[in-house]
Design an enzyme around this catalytic site. Structure first.
Site, PDB file in Angstrom:
ATOM      1  N   MET A 258       0.915  -1.243   0.124  1.00 45.83           N
ATOM      2  CA  MET A 258      -0.140  -0.040   0.066  1.00 45.83           C
ATOM      3  C   MET A 258       0.941   1.230   0.059  1.00 45.83           C
ATOM      4  O   MET A 258       0.501   2.485   0.287  1.00 45.83           O
ATOM      5  CB  MET A 258      -0.667  -0.020   1.203  1.00 45.83           C
TER       6      MET A 258
ATOM      7  N   HIS B 188       9.102  -3.765   3.616  1.00 42.24           N
ATOM      8  CA  HIS B 188       9.020  -3.915   1.959  1.00 42.24           C
ATOM      9  C   HIS B 188      10.302  -4.226   1.373  1.00 42.24           C
ATOM     10  O   HIS B 188       9.975  -4.884   0.427  1.00 42.24           O
ATOM     11  CB  HIS B 188       7.966  -2.516   1.563  1.00 42.24           C
TER      12      HIS B 188
ATOM     13  N   GLY C 237       4.902 -10.320   3.959  1.00 35.94           N
ATOM     14  CA  GLY C 237       5.817 -10.366   5.223  1.00 35.94           C
ATOM     15  C   GLY C 237       5.241 -11.059   6.538  1.00 35.94           C
ATOM     16  O   GLY C 237       3.992 -10.977   6.623  1.00 35.94           O
TER      17      GLY C 237
ATOM     18  N   LYS D 118       5.388 -10.394   9.431  1.00 38.65           N
ATOM     19  CA  LYS D 118       4.762  -9.269  10.306  1.00 38.65           C
ATOM     20  C   LYS D 118       3.263  -9.507  10.503  1.00 38.65           C
ATOM     21  O   LYS D 118       2.402  -9.523  11.404  1.00 38.65           O
ATOM     22  CB  LYS D 118       5.152  -7.949  10.203  1.00 38.65           C
TER      23      LYS D 118
ATOM     24  N   MET E 152       9.123  -3.194  11.759  1.00 35.93           N
ATOM     25  CA  MET E 152       8.891  -2.217  10.889  1.00 35.93           C
ATOM     26  C   MET E 152       7.296  -1.944  10.328  1.00 35.93           C
ATOM     27  O   MET E 152       6.669  -3.084   9.896  1.00 35.93           O
ATOM     28  CB  MET E 152       9.647  -2.284   9.564  1.00 35.93           C
TER      29      MET E 152
END
Ligand code: PAF
Length: 279
Positions: free
Chosen positions: A30, A37, A147, A149, A184
């Site tokens: 996004m 990223h 990711g 995360k 992050m």
């Protein structure tokens, strides 16, 4: 690096490179790019002839009281970062292009979308699954890079890819952290100084839980209580959930065993942060 705004132009480009038998790695984002990223992009670059990154703030995955309008948009800065990583194409469509008037079709991955973040963000994973399904249909990559995360997003999208027979490999890349352990995230920029200073407690609490499990405490209830106690020592932290689940099905686990994921969502002021660890 090409910046393509229309679905037609991306499909035309894909047709050309496919003819040359080149593999395509795809990173959906996004925007508001950070090192997390860029790690996905580097992996995609290492493994594929062509790398395509999408930048699209997807309105369908934001609830009515969430930060869609406020979500950072910085296409110039993002393009420079992606150019440095030797990305071939940035796909940067408009909302009208992705969801034209009369749009009616959504992808709902049942069960895995419902717990954890899904319980507090109804419709969020339907929005994520829908946009990623559309992007996969448009780009038809060999591999998609996600990711760790966003642990629930990974589980939802793996299920969708499997259930709907998308011919794509799902590559999951380790969470990138700041020096103090904070995962992050594009939302870290919303934290004030005090919140930023306290936010690394998420990773500290997850690491302590991992140590607890390694030293023989498998009872999920006890591990969850220890994590809650650890996090709430910080004055600006408000826990939304701490859950121990199977990393694929996201079913709650009474015992912390192999493939368990401990996932947390915590507010620091008005900023909601998530993190997880796989046992
Ligand atoms: O993780 C994100 O940034 C988004 O959920 C994604 C996968 C790009 C879909 O909009």
């Amino acid at each position: 690096m090409k910046i393509l705004r229309s679905i037609f132009s991306v499909q035309k480009y894909i047709k050309q490179v496919r003819g040359k038998n080149k593999t395509i790695g795809f990173v959906p984002t996004m925007g508001a790019l950070h090192q997390g990223h860029l790690k996905l992009v580097k992996e995609a670059r290492r493994e594929n002839a062509i790398v395509i990154v999408s930048i699209f703030v997807n309105p369908v995955q934001f609830g009515p009281s969430e930060d869609f309008k406020k979500y950072p948009r910085q296409i110039k800065q993002d393009s420079l970062l992606l150019d440095d990583e030797k990305v071939d194409v940035v796909f940067y469509p408009t909302v009208e292009m992705v969801y034209p008037r009369g749009y009616l079709t959504y992808v709902n991955v049942e069960s895995v979308s419902e717990g954890l973040c899904g319980a507090y963000r109804p419709g969020h994973f339907k929005g994520v699954a829908t946009v990623v399904a559309k992007l996969l249909n448009i780009i038809m990559p060999d591999a998609i890079y996600l990711g760790q995360k966003d642990g629930q997003q990974v589980a939802v999208l793996k299920r969708m890819v499997n259930d709907l027979n998308f011919p794509v490999k799902v590559k999951v890349v380790k969470t990138v952290r700041e020096k103090d352990g904070l995962a992050m995230s594009s939302r870290n920029r919303y934290l004030n100084d005090e919140e930023r200073q306290q936010a690394p407690v998420l990773w500290q609490a997850l690491r302590s839980a991992q140590d607890m499990i390694r030293s023989g405490e498998y009872n999920s209830g006890k591990v969850v209580t220890a994590i809650m106690t650890h996090i709430t020592e910080k004055s600006s932290a408000k826990v939304q959930y701490v859950c121990i689940v199977d990393k694929n099905t996201l079913e709650p686990l009474k015992e912390c065993r192999k493939d368990a994921m401990i996932a947390v969502a915590v507010y620091f002021g008005s900023t909601r942060l998530i993190d997880n660890i796989i046992i």
